[in-house]
Write a protein that holds these residues in place. Structure first.
Motif, PDB file in Angstrom:
ATOM      1  N   MET A   1       0.237   8.930  -4.719  1.00  0.00           N
ATOM      2  CA  MET A   1      -0.192   8.067  -3.400  1.00  0.00           C
ATOM      3  C   MET A   1       0.693   6.784  -3.805  1.00  0.00           C
ATOM      4  SD  MET A   1      -2.612   5.617  -2.944  1.00  0.00           S
ATOM      5  CE  MET A   1      -3.729   5.468  -4.381  1.00  0.00           C
ATOM      6  N   PHE A   2       1.190   6.289  -2.724  1.00  0.00           N
ATOM      7  CA  PHE A   2       1.703   4.825  -2.855  1.00  0.00           C
ATOM      8  C   PHE A   2       0.823   3.827  -2.307  1.00  0.00           C
ATOM      9  CE2 PHE A   2       4.677   1.882  -0.705  1.00  0.00           C
ATOM     10  CZ  PHE A   2       5.412   1.385  -1.772  1.00  0.00           C
ATOM     11  N   GLY A   3       0.917   3.039  -3.361  1.00  0.00           N
ATOM     12  CA  GLY A   3      -0.201   1.622  -2.846  1.00  0.00           C
ATOM     13  C   GLY A   3       0.818   0.499  -2.651  1.00  0.00           C
ATOM     14  N   TYR A   4       0.560  -0.521  -1.666  1.00  0.00           N
ATOM     15  CA  TYR A   4       1.364  -1.459  -1.287  1.00  0.00           C
ATOM     16  C   TYR A   4       0.550  -2.855  -1.078  1.00  0.00           C
ATOM     17  CZ  TYR A   4      -0.094  -0.123   3.352  1.00  0.00           C
ATOM     18  OH  TYR A   4      -0.800   0.335   4.398  1.00  0.00           O
ATOM     19  N   GLY A   5      -0.866  -2.454  -1.045  1.00  0.00           N
ATOM     20  CA  GLY A   5      -1.695  -3.743  -0.704  1.00  0.00           C
ATOM     21  C   GLY A   5      -2.559  -3.807  -1.962  1.00  0.00           C
ATOM     22  N   SER A   6      -3.753  -3.745  -1.735  1.00  0.00           N
ATOM     23  CA  SER A   6      -4.723  -3.785  -2.597  1.00  0.00           C
ATOM     24  C   SER A   6      -4.887  -2.687  -3.585  1.00  0.00           C
ATOM     25  CB  SER A   6      -6.380  -3.829  -2.136  1.00  0.00           C
ATOM     26  OG  SER A   6      -6.838  -2.759  -1.460  1.00  0.00           O
ATOM     27  N   LEU A   7      -4.228  -1.581  -3.047  1.00  0.00           N
ATOM     28  CA  LEU A   7      -4.277  -0.353  -4.091  1.00  0.00           C
ATOM     29  C   LEU A   7      -3.340  -0.895  -5.250  1.00  0.00           C
ATOM     30  CD1 LEU A   7      -4.576   2.471  -1.598  1.00  0.00           C
ATOM     31  CD2 LEU A   7      -6.195   1.826  -2.981  1.00  0.00           C
ATOM     32  N   ILE A   8      -2.589  -1.901  -4.957  1.00  0.00           N
ATOM     33  CA  ILE A   8      -1.712  -2.055  -6.427  1.00  0.00           C
ATOM     34  C   ILE A   8      -2.328  -2.735  -7.404  1.00  0.00           C
ATOM     35  CG2 ILE A   8       0.290  -3.559  -7.135  1.00  0.00           C
ATOM     36  CD1 ILE A   8       1.603  -3.590  -4.556  1.00  0.00           C
ATOM     37  N   TRP A   9      -3.336  -3.606  -6.966  1.00  0.00           N
ATOM     38  CA  TRP A   9      -3.904  -4.502  -7.961  1.00  0.00           C
ATOM     39  C   TRP A   9      -5.381  -4.255  -8.014  1.00  0.00           C
ATOM     40  CZ3 TRP A   9      -7.780  -7.769  -5.805  1.00  0.00           C
ATOM     41  CH2 TRP A   9      -7.656  -7.667  -4.547  1.00  0.00           C
ATOM     42  N   ARG A  10      -6.164  -3.334  -7.413  1.00  0.00           N
ATOM     43  CA  ARG A  10      -7.382  -3.075  -7.623  1.00  0.00           C
ATOM     44  C   ARG A  10      -7.487  -1.467  -7.364  1.00  0.00           C
ATOM     45  NH1 ARG A  10     -12.529  -2.446  -5.154  1.00  0.00           N
ATOM     46  NH2 ARG A  10     -11.412  -2.497  -2.938  1.00  0.00           N
ATOM     47  N   ALA A  11      -7.380  -0.970  -8.763  1.00  0.00           N
ATOM     48  CA  ALA A  11      -7.060   0.570  -8.843  1.00  0.00           C
ATOM     49  C   ALA A  11      -8.437   0.770  -9.400  1.00  0.00           C
ATOM     50  CB  ALA A  11      -5.980   0.935  -9.766  1.00  0.00           C
ATOM     51  N   LEU A  88       8.845   9.158  -1.429  1.00  0.00           N
ATOM     52  CA  LEU A  88       8.841   7.918  -2.520  1.00  0.00           C
ATOM     53  C   LEU A  88       9.939   7.971  -3.343  1.00  0.00           C
ATOM     54  CD1 LEU A  88       5.081   8.078  -3.616  1.00  0.00           C
ATOM     55  CD2 LEU A  88       6.241   6.692  -1.717  1.00  0.00           C
ATOM     56  N   HIS A  89      10.436   6.623  -3.522  1.00  0.00           N
ATOM     57  CA  HIS A  89      11.718   6.469  -4.534  1.00  0.00           C
ATOM     58  C   HIS A  89      10.932   6.157  -5.762  1.00  0.00           C
ATOM     59  CE1 HIS A  89      15.118   6.665  -1.696  1.00  0.00           C
ATOM     60  NE2 HIS A  89      13.937   6.747  -0.911  1.00  0.00           N
ATOM     61  N   LEU A  90      11.061   7.010  -7.028  1.00  0.00           N
ATOM     62  CA  LEU A  90      10.684   6.591  -8.243  1.00  0.00           C
ATOM     63  C   LEU A  90      11.670   6.154  -9.127  1.00  0.00           C
ATOM     64  CD1 LEU A  90       8.010   9.309  -8.773  1.00  0.00           C
ATOM     65  CD2 LEU A  90       7.696   6.992  -7.502  1.00  0.00           C
ATOM     66  N   SER A  91      11.544   6.036 -10.344  1.00  0.00           N
ATOM     67  CA  SER A  91      12.896   5.483 -11.216  1.00  0.00           C
ATOM     68  C   SER A  91      13.297   6.729 -11.505  1.00  0.00           C
ATOM     69  CB  SER A  91      12.130   4.592 -12.517  1.00  0.00           C
ATOM     70  OG  SER A  91      11.205   5.391 -13.133  1.00  0.00           O
ATOM     71  N   SER A  92      12.369   7.850 -11.597  1.00  0.00           N
ATOM     72  CA  SER A  92      13.175   9.182 -11.992  1.00  0.00           C
ATOM     73  C   SER A  92      13.586   9.847 -10.777  1.00  0.00           C
ATOM     74  CB  SER A  92      11.951  10.008 -12.429  1.00  0.00           C
ATOM     75  OG  SER A  92      10.826  10.205 -11.756  1.00  0.00           O
ATOM     76  N   GLY A  93      13.627   9.513  -9.579  1.00  0.00           N
ATOM     77  CA  GLY A  93      14.369  10.055  -8.470  1.00  0.00           C
ATOM     78  C   GLY A  93      13.220  10.114  -7.502  1.00  0.00           C
ATOM     79  N   ARG A  94      13.685  10.999  -6.332  1.00  0.00           N
ATOM     80  CA  ARG A  94      12.689  10.928  -5.114  1.00  0.00           C
ATOM     81  C   ARG A  94      11.513  11.985  -5.268  1.00  0.00           C
ATOM     82  NH1 ARG A  94      16.597  10.393  -0.013  1.00  0.00           N
ATOM     83  NH2 ARG A  94      17.880   8.808  -0.869  1.00  0.00           N
ATOM     84  N   SER A  95      10.316  11.377  -4.627  1.00  0.00           N
ATOM     85  CA  SER A  95       9.161  12.237  -4.846  1.00  0.00           C
ATOM     86  C   SER A  95       8.343  12.440  -3.476  1.00  0.00           C
ATOM     87  CB  SER A  95       8.395  11.976  -5.951  1.00  0.00           C
ATOM     88  OG  SER A  95       7.140  12.404  -5.997  1.00  0.00           O
ATOM     89  N   PRO A  96       7.698  13.682  -3.045  1.00  0.00           N
ATOM     90  CA  PRO A  96       6.924  13.462  -2.188  1.00  0.00           C
ATOM     91  C   PRO A  96       5.653  12.760  -2.243  1.00  0.00           C
ATOM     92  CG  PRO A  96       7.006  15.602  -2.750  1.00  0.00           C
ATOM     93  CD  PRO A  96       7.870  14.784  -3.777  1.00  0.00           C
ATOM     94  N   GLY A  97       5.109  12.055  -1.531  1.00  0.00           N
ATOM     95  CA  GLY A  97       3.793  11.295  -1.732  1.00  0.00           C
ATOM     96  C   GLY A  97       3.249  11.253  -0.368  1.00  0.00           C
ATOM     97  N   VAL A  98       1.912  10.443  -0.531  1.00  0.00           N
ATOM     98  CA  VAL A  98       1.135   9.954   0.719  1.00  0.00           C
ATOM     99  C   VAL A  98       0.889   8.626   0.556  1.00  0.00           C
ATOM    100  CG1 VAL A  98       0.057  12.288   0.782  1.00  0.00           C
ATOM    101  CG2 VAL A  98      -1.125  10.314  -0.461  1.00  0.00           C
TER     102      VAL A  98
END
Ligand code: SIN
Length: 173
Positions: A1-11, A88-98
């Motif tokens: 799961m990709f977080g780009y707002g509060s999901l970054i800092w409020r897990a 998603l682009h991860l440091s290890s490569g591409r990955s499916p995500g939501v």
């Protein structure tokens, strides 16, 4: 799961792994209204959503989570957000995500406005999860920690610094 707002800092959910990630083709914008977290129905705050933009890339965080965690996240992100499948682009490569995106046609969508107006609305808005100012400043700080670029978020932070004294919030000091 990709977080780009509060999901970054409020897990507030369990995760197996967290790492920096990015999503191509989207720009982060404070264009979504928040009636349930950072504002109230008669005075919504502004939170981030993603806008399709082929020239942009959004930096954030990818979490590996168990499927059951989506029950909690679907409730948390209920104010206009929908789950979308992405790559998603991860440091290890591409990955499916939501990712949770609040599309333009959702009931709480506010859309674009002059940045000074958005900054004012963020300063003035409060909701059950706290102040809208917390949301913006925590996000800006988390993006700096990730070494992430985001002209929209950092420009809003700069304008808010111009409108408020440093003692108005611990993250402004
Ligand atoms: C996200 O963080 O990925 C979605 C928007 C939010 O909850 O702030």
């Amino acid at each position: 799961m990709f977080g780009y707002g509060s999901l970054i800092w409020r897990a507030d959910f369990p995760f197996v792994e967290r790492q920096r990630a990015s999503l191509a083709g989207f720009a982060r914008r404070f264009w979504q209204g928040s009636h349930d977290h950072r504002g109230v129905p008669h005075a919504p705050g502004r939170v981030v959503t993603l806008i399709p933009d082929p020239d942009s890339r959004c930096d954030g965080v990818a979490y590996a989570i168990a499927p059951a965690v989506f029950d909690h996240l679907d409730h948390r992100e209920k104010n206009g957000y929908e789950r979308f499948d992405v790559e998603l682009h991860l440091s290890s490569g591409r990955s499916p995500g939501v990712v949770y995106i609040a599309p333009r046609d959702n009931f709480a969508y506010l859309g674009d406005a002059p940045l000074d107006e958005i900054a004012r609305q963020i300063i003035d808005s409060h909701g059950p999860s706290g102040s809208n100012l917390d949301y913006l400043l925590e996000l800006a700080a988390a993006l700096r920690d990730l070494d992430a670029q985001d002209a929209h978020v950092f420009e809003l932070e700069t304008r808010i610094r111009g409108l408020l004294p440093a003692h108005a919030h611990p993250l402004l000091a």
